[in-house]
Design a protein around this motif. Structure first.
Motif, mmCIF file in Angstrom:
data_model
loop_
_atom_site.group_PDB
_atom_site.id
_atom_site.type_symbol
_atom_site.label_atom_id
_atom_site.label_comp_id
_atom_site.label_asym_id
_atom_site.label_seq_id
_atom_site.Cartn_x
_atom_site.Cartn_y
_atom_site.Cartn_z
ATOM 1 N N ILE A 234 -17.316 -10.710 25.017
ATOM 2 C CA ILE A 234 -16.659 -11.691 25.818
ATOM 3 C C ILE A 234 -15.072 -11.532 25.364
ATOM 4 C CG2 ILE A 234 -16.334 -14.111 25.683
ATOM 5 C CD1 ILE A 234 -19.438 -14.536 24.930
ATOM 6 N N VAL A 235 -14.057 -11.677 26.616
ATOM 7 C CA VAL A 235 -12.837 -11.780 26.195
ATOM 8 C C VAL A 235 -12.234 -13.108 26.816
ATOM 9 C CG1 VAL A 235 -10.671 -10.638 26.881
ATOM 10 C CG2 VAL A 235 -12.969 -9.067 26.823
ATOM 11 N N PRO A 236 -11.890 -13.972 25.690
ATOM 12 C CA PRO A 236 -11.407 -15.216 26.022
ATOM 13 C C PRO A 236 -10.064 -15.255 26.584
ATOM 14 C CG PRO A 236 -11.613 -14.962 23.482
ATOM 15 C CD PRO A 236 -12.344 -13.662 24.443
ATOM 16 N N THR A 237 -9.304 -14.185 26.486
ATOM 17 C CA THR A 237 -7.891 -14.200 26.941
ATOM 18 C C THR A 237 -7.706 -13.955 28.395
ATOM 19 O OG1 THR A 237 -7.730 -11.785 26.353
ATOM 20 C CG2 THR A 237 -6.881 -13.523 24.442
ATOM 21 N N TYR A 238 -8.916 -13.616 28.925
ATOM 22 C CA TYR A 238 -8.764 -13.362 30.390
ATOM 23 C C TYR A 238 -8.927 -14.911 31.058
ATOM 24 C CZ TYR A 238 -9.868 -8.453 30.074
ATOM 25 O OH TYR A 238 -9.791 -7.037 29.833
ATOM 26 N N GLY A 239 -9.154 -15.907 30.717
ATOM 27 C CA GLY A 239 -9.088 -16.926 31.365
ATOM 28 C C GLY A 239 -10.089 -18.145 30.336
ATOM 29 N N THR A 240 -9.993 -19.459 30.622
ATOM 30 C CA THR A 240 -10.664 -20.463 30.060
ATOM 31 C C THR A 240 -12.018 -20.673 30.531
ATOM 32 O OG1 THR A 240 -8.460 -21.479 29.653
ATOM 33 C CG2 THR A 240 -10.412 -22.717 28.957
ATOM 34 N N PRO A 241 -12.973 -20.237 29.726
ATOM 35 C CA PRO A 241 -14.442 -20.620 29.864
ATOM 36 C C PRO A 241 -14.604 -22.034 29.816
ATOM 37 C CG PRO A 241 -14.443 -19.198 28.045
ATOM 38 C CD PRO A 241 -13.028 -20.024 28.198
ATOM 39 N N PRO A 242 -15.524 -22.860 30.762
ATOM 40 C CA PRO A 242 -16.505 -22.182 31.795
ATOM 41 C C PRO A 242 -15.872 -21.647 33.147
ATOM 42 C CG PRO A 242 -16.940 -24.303 31.873
ATOM 43 C CD PRO A 242 -15.780 -24.253 30.771
ATOM 44 N N ALA A 243 -14.680 -22.263 33.402
ATOM 45 C CA ALA A 243 -13.765 -21.894 34.742
ATOM 46 C C ALA A 243 -13.700 -20.469 34.920
ATOM 47 C CB ALA A 243 -12.740 -22.860 34.927
ATOM 48 N N VAL A 244 -13.377 -19.708 33.719
ATOM 49 C CA VAL A 244 -13.251 -18.153 33.775
ATOM 50 C C VAL A 244 -13.831 -17.621 32.812
ATOM 51 C CG1 VAL A 244 -11.718 -16.283 33.940
ATOM 52 C CG2 VAL A 244 -11.258 -18.621 35.266
ATOM 53 N N GLN A 245 -14.813 -16.679 32.961
ATOM 54 C CA GLN A 245 -15.476 -16.051 31.926
ATOM 55 C C GLN A 245 -15.289 -14.511 32.016
ATOM 56 O OE1 GLN A 245 -19.850 -17.098 31.571
ATOM 57 N NE2 GLN A 245 -19.179 -18.471 33.263
ATOM 58 N N GLY A 246 -14.432 -13.902 30.795
ATOM 59 C CA GLY A 246 -14.076 -12.568 31.121
ATOM 60 C C GLY A 246 -14.958 -11.851 29.753
ATOM 61 N N PHE A 247 -15.222 -10.527 30.349
ATOM 62 C CA PHE A 247 -15.889 -9.551 29.690
ATOM 63 C C PHE A 247 -15.027 -8.109 29.528
ATOM 64 C CE2 PHE A 247 -18.723 -12.565 31.305
ATOM 65 C CZ PHE A 247 -19.478 -12.909 30.182
ATOM 66 N N PHE A 248 -15.447 -7.252 28.660
ATOM 67 C CA PHE A 248 -14.751 -5.930 28.615
ATOM 68 C C PHE A 248 -15.801 -5.022 28.266
ATOM 69 C CE2 PHE A 248 -12.512 -2.402 27.111
ATOM 70 C CZ PHE A 248 -11.692 -2.050 28.019
ATOM 71 N N SER A 249 -15.706 -3.747 28.685
ATOM 72 C CA SER A 249 -16.567 -2.720 28.048
ATOM 73 C C SER A 249 -15.889 -1.548 28.404
ATOM 74 C CB SER A 249 -18.137 -2.711 28.745
ATOM 75 O OG SER A 249 -17.904 -2.451 30.023
ATOM 76 N N ALA A 250 -16.501 -0.484 27.514
ATOM 77 C CA ALA A 250 -16.005 1.072 27.443
ATOM 78 C C ALA A 250 -17.023 2.073 27.523
ATOM 79 C CB ALA A 250 -14.864 1.370 26.430
ATOM 80 N N ASN A 251 -17.158 2.796 28.582
ATOM 81 C CA ASN A 251 -18.274 3.828 28.441
ATOM 82 C C ASN A 251 -17.808 5.067 29.071
ATOM 83 O OD1 ASN A 251 -20.826 2.159 27.923
ATOM 84 N ND2 ASN A 251 -19.847 0.866 29.444
ATOM 85 N N ALA A 252 -18.120 6.159 28.772
ATOM 86 C CA ALA A 252 -17.587 7.553 28.805
ATOM 87 C C ALA A 252 -15.958 7.567 29.232
ATOM 88 C CB ALA A 252 -18.618 8.020 30.064
ATOM 89 N N GLY A 253 -15.342 6.935 28.403
ATOM 90 C CA GLY A 253 -13.771 7.127 28.601
ATOM 91 C C GLY A 253 -13.219 6.018 29.776
ATOM 92 N N ILE A 254 -14.186 5.531 30.411
ATOM 93 C CA ILE A 254 -13.668 4.362 31.403
ATOM 94 C C ILE A 254 -14.007 3.008 30.793
ATOM 95 C CG2 ILE A 254 -14.042 3.452 33.677
ATOM 96 C CD1 ILE A 254 -13.055 6.357 33.529
#
Length: 216
Positions: A159-179
């Protein structure tokens, strides 16, 4: 006087006997008539109940064969935006002046392919100096598709809270195989950004913020 006390003549006796026979026959006919009347009544009663039972059975059969409610399936509505509406040239320049539209772009990430299959918007940026690419998508999913993608993000991303304010905006980040991939969910849209340039959530934050600003 002897005439009144004498036995009845044979002719008189035959008349009396005939009268009794007639009365008896009439009595039997009357009883027979009552019995005959009773039979149709019983038969009529049985017949009148039959249609009711038949109607009830037909109703139950119709109820049992009613058409089942269709199971909801994933779907998406065509997005009425262009790539330059979601990220303007100014937005891209502010992020990195070396990036511009990728003329040979085709959806490559799993999220981009999913977006394309549900009438979503898929776009690509190319770094004119390094050749690095940024892929971003926007999908307008129905409830089923939205829930599916949110569940996947929860299971495989942070979960990434800096992308927006939940529940109006829910942010996520992942990294796989260099992407690295940033995903954002609003009440209406599913937004993604993926690139080898995104090593951590903050690397995509400026683009996420610019895109969300155009969706308000």
């Amino acid at each position: 006087m002897t005439l009144f006390g004498s036995p009845a003549s044979p002719s008189a006796r035959r008349l009396r006997a005939g009268a009794f026979l007639c009365v008896g026959a009439l009595s039997l006919i009357g009883l027979s008539g009552c019995a005959a009347d009773a039979a149709p009544s019983a038969s009529g009663s049985a017949t009148s109940s039959a249609p009711g039972g038949s109607s009830s059975s037909a109703s139950e059969a119709a109820s049992a064969t009613a058409t089942p409610t269709p199971t909801p399936t994933p779907a998406g509505t065509a997005v009425a935006l262009a790539c330059t509406d979601l990220l303007t040239l100014d937005d891209v320049y502010a992020f990195n002046p070396n990036f511009g539209t990728d003329p040979s772009y085709k959806p490559t990430s799993s999220s981009a392919k999913t977006a394309a299959s549900f009438q979503g918007l898929t776009c690509g940026l190319l770094n004119q100096s390094s050749g690095d690419k940024i892929e971003f998508t926007l999908t307008q999913p129905n409830t089923v598709l939205m829930t599916q993608q949110q569940d996947k993000a929860v299971a495989s991303s942070k979960i990434v809270p800096t992308y927006g304010t939940p529940p109006a905006v829910q942010g996520f980040f992942s990294a796989n195989a260099g992407i690295g991939e940033a995903q954002v969910f609003t009440d209406k849209y599913w937004l993604t950004f993926s690139s080898s340039d995104f090593a951590e959530p903050g690397d995509a934050e400026a683009l996420v913020s610019a895109a969300l600003g155009h969706l308000k």
